[in-house]
Design a protein around this motif. Structure first.
Motif, PDB file in Angstrom:
ATOM      1  N   VAL B 102       0.832  -1.206   0.000  1.00  0.00           N
ATOM      2  CA  VAL B 102       0.000   0.000   0.000  1.00  0.00           C
ATOM      3  C   VAL B 102       0.868   1.258   0.000  1.00  0.00           C
ATOM      4  O   VAL B 102       0.633   2.193  -0.772  1.00  0.00           O
ATOM      5  CB  VAL B 102      -0.944  -0.050   1.226  1.00  0.00           C
ATOM      6  N   THR B 103       1.892   1.271   0.849  1.00  0.00           N
ATOM      7  CA  THR B 103       2.746   2.456   0.937  1.00  0.00           C
ATOM      8  C   THR B 103       3.418   2.737  -0.406  1.00  0.00           C
ATOM      9  O   THR B 103       3.475   3.873  -0.872  1.00  0.00           O
ATOM     10  CB  THR B 103       3.814   2.262   2.026  1.00  0.00           C
ATOM     11  N   GLU B 104       3.942   1.679  -1.038  1.00  0.00           N
ATOM     12  CA  GLU B 104       4.615   1.861  -2.333  1.00  0.00           C
ATOM     13  C   GLU B 104       3.642   2.385  -3.386  1.00  0.00           C
ATOM     14  O   GLU B 104       3.996   3.218  -4.225  1.00  0.00           O
ATOM     15  CB  GLU B 104       5.236   0.539  -2.794  1.00  0.00           C
ATOM     16  N   ASN B 105       2.412   1.876  -3.355  1.00  0.00           N
ATOM     17  CA  ASN B 105       1.411   2.368  -4.296  1.00  0.00           C
ATOM     18  C   ASN B 105       1.155   3.859  -4.098  1.00  0.00           C
ATOM     19  O   ASN B 105       1.029   4.609  -5.062  1.00  0.00           O
ATOM     20  CB  ASN B 105       0.110   1.572  -4.141  1.00  0.00           C
ATOM     21  N   VAL B 106       1.070   4.268  -2.840  1.00  0.00           N
ATOM     22  CA  VAL B 106       0.830   5.690  -2.573  1.00  0.00           C
ATOM     23  C   VAL B 106       2.053   6.512  -2.975  1.00  0.00           C
ATOM     24  O   VAL B 106       1.937   7.619  -3.504  1.00  0.00           O
ATOM     25  CB  VAL B 106       0.475   5.892  -1.079  1.00  0.00           C
ATOM     26  N   MET B 107       3.246   5.936  -2.792  1.00  0.00           N
ATOM     27  CA  MET B 107       4.472   6.662  -3.142  1.00  0.00           C
ATOM     28  C   MET B 107       4.585   6.913  -4.647  1.00  0.00           C
ATOM     29  O   MET B 107       5.274   7.842  -5.074  1.00  0.00           O
ATOM     30  CB  MET B 107       5.706   5.881  -2.660  1.00  0.00           C
ATOM     31  N   LEU B 108       3.895   6.073  -5.432  1.00  0.00           N
ATOM     32  CA  LEU B 108       3.901   6.301  -6.881  1.00  0.00           C
ATOM     33  C   LEU B 108       3.400   7.701  -7.220  1.00  0.00           C
ATOM     34  O   LEU B 108       3.783   8.280  -8.234  1.00  0.00           O
ATOM     35  CB  LEU B 108       2.996   5.280  -7.586  1.00  0.00           C
ATOM     36  N   GLY B 109       2.518   8.237  -6.351  1.00  0.00           N
ATOM     37  CA  GLY B 109       1.936   9.554  -6.601  1.00  0.00           C
ATOM     38  C   GLY B 109       2.982  10.645  -6.707  1.00  0.00           C
ATOM     39  O   GLY B 109       2.771  11.661  -7.373  1.00  0.00           O
ATOM     40  N   GLY B 110       4.130  10.458  -6.045  1.00  0.00           N
ATOM     41  CA  GLY B 110       5.149  11.504  -6.097  1.00  0.00           C
ATOM     42  C   GLY B 110       6.354  11.121  -6.938  1.00  0.00           C
ATOM     43  O   GLY B 110       7.371  11.802  -6.938  1.00  0.00           O
ATOM     44  N   LEU B 111       6.218  10.011  -7.679  1.00  0.00           N
ATOM     45  CA  LEU B 111       7.381   9.458  -8.396  1.00  0.00           C
ATOM     46  C   LEU B 111       7.886  10.385  -9.498  1.00  0.00           C
ATOM     47  O   LEU B 111       9.083  10.562  -9.678  1.00  0.00           O
ATOM     48  CB  LEU B 111       6.991   8.094  -8.983  1.00  0.00           C
ATOM     49  N   TYR B 112       6.943  10.968 -10.221  1.00  0.00           N
ATOM     50  CA  TYR B 112       7.342  11.714 -11.424  1.00  0.00           C
ATOM     51  C   TYR B 112       7.303  13.226 -11.217  1.00  0.00           C
ATOM     52  O   TYR B 112       7.529  13.973 -12.147  1.00  0.00           O
ATOM     53  CB  TYR B 112       6.435  11.332 -12.593  1.00  0.00           C
ATOM     54  N   THR B 113       6.947  13.652 -10.018  1.00  0.00           N
ATOM     55  CA  THR B 113       6.862  15.098  -9.783  1.00  0.00           C
ATOM     56  C   THR B 113       8.205  15.612  -9.293  1.00  0.00           C
ATOM     57  O   THR B 113       9.114  14.838  -8.997  1.00  0.00           O
ATOM     58  CB  THR B 113       5.793  15.415  -8.714  1.00  0.00           C
ATOM     59  N   SER B 114       8.299  16.910  -9.218  1.00  0.00           N
ATOM     60  CA  SER B 114       9.569  17.495  -8.790  1.00  0.00           C
ATOM     61  C   SER B 114       9.690  17.511  -7.270  1.00  0.00           C
ATOM     62  O   SER B 114      10.642  18.063  -6.744  1.00  0.00           O
ATOM     63  CB  SER B 114       9.694  18.912  -9.356  1.00  0.00           C
ATOM     64  N   ALA B 115       8.731  16.845  -6.596  1.00  0.00           N
ATOM     65  CA  ALA B 115       8.817  16.786  -5.141  1.00  0.00           C
ATOM     66  C   ALA B 115      10.076  16.047  -4.725  1.00  0.00           C
ATOM     67  O   ALA B 115      10.540  15.160  -5.427  1.00  0.00           O
ATOM     68  CB  ALA B 115       7.588  16.076  -4.570  1.00  0.00           C
ATOM     69  N   ALA B 116      10.607  16.430  -3.563  1.00  0.00           N
ATOM     70  CA  ALA B 116      11.870  15.846  -3.115  1.00  0.00           C
ATOM     71  C   ALA B 116      11.706  14.347  -2.914  1.00  0.00           C
ATOM     72  O   ALA B 116      10.673  13.874  -2.444  1.00  0.00           O
ATOM     73  CB  ALA B 116      12.314  16.507  -1.819  1.00  0.00           C
ATOM     74  N   ARG B 117      12.773  13.597  -3.331  1.00  0.00           N
ATOM     75  CA  ARG B 117      12.745  12.154  -3.183  1.00  0.00           C
ATOM     76  C   ARG B 117      12.736  11.797  -1.694  1.00  0.00           C
ATOM     77  O   ARG B 117      12.045  10.897  -1.262  1.00  0.00           O
ATOM     78  CB  ARG B 117      13.983  11.580  -3.863  1.00  0.00           C
ATOM     79  N   LYS B 118      13.501  12.554  -0.953  1.00  0.00           N
ATOM     80  CA  LYS B 118      13.568  12.335   0.486  1.00  0.00           C
ATOM     81  C   LYS B 118      12.230  12.713   1.108  1.00  0.00           C
ATOM     82  O   LYS B 118      11.636  13.727   0.739  1.00  0.00           O
ATOM     83  CB  LYS B 118      14.692  13.199   1.068  1.00  0.00           C
ATOM     84  N   GLY B 119      11.751  11.927   1.990  1.00  0.00           N
ATOM     85  CA  GLY B 119      10.502  12.230   2.650  1.00  0.00           C
ATOM     86  C   GLY B 119       9.279  11.749   1.904  1.00  0.00           C
ATOM     87  O   GLY B 119       8.151  11.989   2.324  1.00  0.00           O
ATOM     88  N   ARG B 120       9.519  11.048   0.790  1.00  0.00           N
ATOM     89  CA  ARG B 120       8.362  10.580   0.022  1.00  0.00           C
ATOM     90  C   ARG B 120       7.554   9.543   0.817  1.00  0.00           C
ATOM     91  O   ARG B 120       6.335   9.548   0.819  1.00  0.00           O
ATOM     92  CB  ARG B 120       8.845   9.957  -1.293  1.00  0.00           C
ATOM     93  N   ARG B 121       8.284   8.685   1.502  1.00  0.00           N
ATOM     94  CA  ARG B 121       7.602   7.668   2.295  1.00  0.00           C
ATOM     95  C   ARG B 121       6.782   8.316   3.414  1.00  0.00           C
ATOM     96  O   ARG B 121       5.642   7.924   3.659  1.00  0.00           O
ATOM     97  CB  ARG B 121       8.641   6.688   2.865  1.00  0.00           C
ATOM     98  N   GLU B 122       7.357   9.350   4.031  1.00  0.00           N
ATOM     99  CA  GLU B 122       6.641  10.028   5.110  1.00  0.00           C
ATOM    100  C   GLU B 122       5.375  10.698   4.568  1.00  0.00           C
ATOM    101  O   GLU B 122       4.323  10.665   5.196  1.00  0.00           O
ATOM    102  CB  GLU B 122       7.546  11.077   5.773  1.00  0.00           C
ATOM    103  N   ARG B 123       5.503  11.295   3.369  1.00  0.00           N
ATOM    104  CA  ARG B 123       4.315  11.948   2.781  1.00  0.00           C
ATOM    105  C   ARG B 123       3.251  10.901   2.450  1.00  0.00           C
ATOM    106  O   ARG B 123       2.060  11.146   2.617  1.00  0.00           O
ATOM    107  CB  ARG B 123       4.720  12.715   1.519  1.00  0.00           C
ATOM    108  N   ALA B 124       3.705   9.715   1.994  1.00  0.00           N
ATOM    109  CA  ALA B 124       2.747   8.655   1.697  1.00  0.00           C
ATOM    110  C   ALA B 124       2.029   8.213   2.965  1.00  0.00           C
ATOM    111  O   ALA B 124       0.800   8.013   2.972  1.00  0.00           O
ATOM    112  CB  ALA B 124       3.469   7.472   1.053  1.00  0.00           C
TER     113      ALA B 124
END
Lengths: 405, 225
Positions: B102-124
């Motif tokens: 589930v977490t990885e699926n949600v993390m896909l939402g920020g995969l292609y954006t310019s959002a920082a790679r760091k903290g992606r899991r926390e945002r998910a």
């Protein structure tokens, strides 16, 4: 504002995509494994076998040239090779020693005995081959004297009745020392024994160990051994093929074809020949397997692209550009090819090592081959993934996102 | 600028014989915090409107301003980037990757954006918290109920912090209990200020929206609730 895809994310997504269907991935990898494995085994095996064959030709054998001269066609004809021609041969560049000899025909060995005592209870006569040789025989036959000395050019010129015994001949005749000037009787004619040979180093001249060796002049006088029948040549390293070509002309300028030369095979040519024989067919087989493997990757990747239309659409909706989609499928195909290359190279190397161990050979592996094989697998995957990746990138997946997926 | 979306005279015609007019001079504005439902029978132009709103398709005529930025003049790359960053999609069939948790699926939402790679899991994780699925973050989607899956998809759409949540028949694959849960979630999101556009043919779903428009044969009409 730009969409972007971190390279680490690209690889993570590609690896996750491959891991989605492990069985299918394994089967896809298998094609490349077979191709790369066959290629590595073929190249490694031919290198190993070539090295093995080359290893049999040590420096000694590779410098020996032997010429056999058949007797003249008729009793009144001149000899095909004069004794004096040996000095012509010795002048050739690359020749280190030349010796010639004439010997008794097999089956017509004269009886040889060490004394004149007629003992009715013992058989003292031995039928031994007699060799009439030039004084240079020691070096050319790679032998030496164990006792006494060899005859020299003076003995030859003076037609002295001296003899040197081969070690086995001396044993049979009971001659163990020469300082008391023992005599042997060859066909009833006495010869003074001046030396006994040690072991004979030249592999194709072992019969000298069993022979009575006399100066060729004396042999011709007393035993009618006739003209030179065998010429032994030792050459400098690498000169043997050249000397083998030149020897007939030097020995018999009028009729070089009459001289039969036995020269060692050229190791380099032999190695190449073996490598070619072994690899030719298998190499083609390996390339075919690799092509089939590439087609397998292309086919499976294409099927995967079709199956994952919805996923492609989702990724596009999430902001992926066409190049991101193409890159992901390219990397997936490349990783599959790389896996096949690594496993195939390992399997190939293992096969070569196991064959070598079984045959007690030294495995020879080119480091570039071991390193290049996985790379080749990756390139195969990359090429195979090109078309499916472009198909994926060109998709209009908008409609795939709607309706039940 | 409080308008998230302003459509002016949008038209889209598909080349065929005769040409299919999917959208005809559509005007629509959606303000920040709006909860708009678009209803209409199949073949009415709903999908085309969804594609246009989601920047998946470009209209032939008219202007489409997203947060004040004119999008019809953008190139493919810029439009893709804008879509990834500002629009969150929710689909009828969820489109979760079955082999990722589930977490990885949600993390896909920020995969292609310019959002920082760091903290992606926390945002998910934060997005999952918002949809009430923190206890399911390590599950595979196949082990979740339909309603939970759709909430994961909503979390994925929210992870990029979009200007607009574009939902296409979000309850089409759900039973009434799960539908109610998702609609409750929409109410909560709206209360938090999220802008929602829900395309549906389900009256109960559209009835929960703050505003409803109906599309018929490519024409858009405002409709009272």
């Amino acid at each position: 504002m730009r969409s972007r895809l971190d390279i680490r994310d690209l690889f993570a997504e590609a690896v996750a995509g491959i891991g989605t269907r492990p069985a299918r991935t394994a089967l896809t990898v298998l094609g490349t494994v077979l191709g790369i494995g066959t290629l590595v085994t073929t190249l490694g095996f031919s290198a190993t076998a070539g090295n093995q064959i080359a290893g049999r030709f040590d420096a000694v054998t590779a410098t020996e040239v032997t010429a056999d001269i058949p007797p003249p066609a008729g009793p009144d004809l001149p000899p095909r090779v004069e004794w004096g021609a040996l000095t012509d041969l010795a002048r050739l560049n690359g020749v280190t020693a030349v010796a010639g000899y004439a010997r008794t025909q097999p089956g017509q060995e004269p009886s040889v005995r060490a004394n004149t005592v007629r003992d009715p209870e013992r058989v003292l006569d031995r039928a031994l081959p007699v060799v009439g040789a030039t004084a240079s025989l020691l070096g050319a036959a790679r032998t030496g004297v164990a006792h006494g000395r060899f005859f020299d050019a003076g003995h030859v010129d003076r037609r002295d009745r001296v003899a040197v015994l081969g070690p086995q001949a001396a044993e049979q005749l009971g001659v163990t020392r020469v300082d008391n000037q023992p005599a042997v009787f060859v066909a009833g004619k006495p010869f003074t024994v001046i030396g006994i040979l040690g072991g004979v180093g030249r592999a194709n001249q072992q019969e000298l160990a069993n022979a009575v060796i006399v100066p060729w002049t004396t042999g011709d006088d007393t035993l009618h051994l006739g003209p030179v029948g065998t010429v032994l040549v030792t050459t400098a390293l690498g000169a043997a093929p050249l000397i083998a070509r030149q020897a007939p002309l030097a020995l018999s300028p009028n009729d070089p074809a009459a001289v039969q030369v036995v020269a060692p095979p050229d190791p380099a040519a032999l190695r190449t020949g073996v490598a070619d024989d072994v690899s030719g067919l298998l190499l083609v087989l390996g390339l075919v397997s690799l092509t089939v493997g590439a087609l397998g990757i292309a086919n499976v990747t294409l099927v995967t692209v079709m199956e994952r239309t919805a996923e492609i659409g989702l990724r596009r909706a999430l902001g992926a550009r066409r190049r991101h989609i193409a890159a992901q499928f390219l990397v997936e195909a490349t990783v599959v090819g790389l896996l096949g290359g690594i496993v195939g190279a390992s399997a190939g190397i293992l096969t070569v090592v196991m064959i070598s161990v079984a045959r007690e050979w030294t495995p020879v592996l080119d480091g570039r081959l071991a390193a290049g094989a996985p790379l080749a697998g990756a390139v195969v995957g990359l090429v195979a993934g090109l078309y499916p990746a472009l198909r994926a990138a060109a998709m209009q997946p908008v409609d795939a996102l709607r309706g039940p997926g | 600028m409080t308008d998230v979306i302003t459509l002016t005279g949008i038209g889209r015609t598909f080349a065929a014989d005769p040409p299919v007019i999917a959208l005809e001079s559509v005007d629509l504005s959606v303000r920040r915090g709006d909860y708009l439902s678009i209803v209409g029978p199949s073949g009415s132009g709903k999908s085309t409107l969804l594609n246009v709103l989601g920047l998946l398709d470009v209209p032939d005529t008219g202007r489409y301003e997203l947060e004040g930025e004119e999008t019809t003049v953008l190139g493919d790359a810029a439009r893709t980037a804008l879509r990834g960053a500002r629009i969150g999609f929710v689909f009828q069939s969820f489109h979760l990757l079955a082999h990722r948790d589930v977490t990885e699926n949600v993390m896909l939402g920020g995969l292609y954006t310019s959002a920082a790679r760091k903290g992606r899991r926390e945002r998910a994780h934060a997005a999952l918290e918002r949809v009430g699925l923190s206890h399911r973050r390590d599950f595979r989607p196949t082990h979740l109920s339909g309603g939970e899956r759709q909430r994961v998809a909503i979390a994925r759409a929210l992870a990029g912090n979009p200007a607009l949540l574009l939902c296409d028949e979000p309850t089409g694959n759900l039973d009434s209990a799960n539908t109610a849960a998702v609609l409750d979630l929409f109410d909560e999101l709206r209360a938090d200020g999220t802008t929602l556009i829900v395309i549906t043919h389900d009256e109960t779903v559209s009835g929960r929206a703050g505003r409803r428009v109906r599309i018929t044969d490519g024409y858009l009409t405002q409709e009272p609730l």
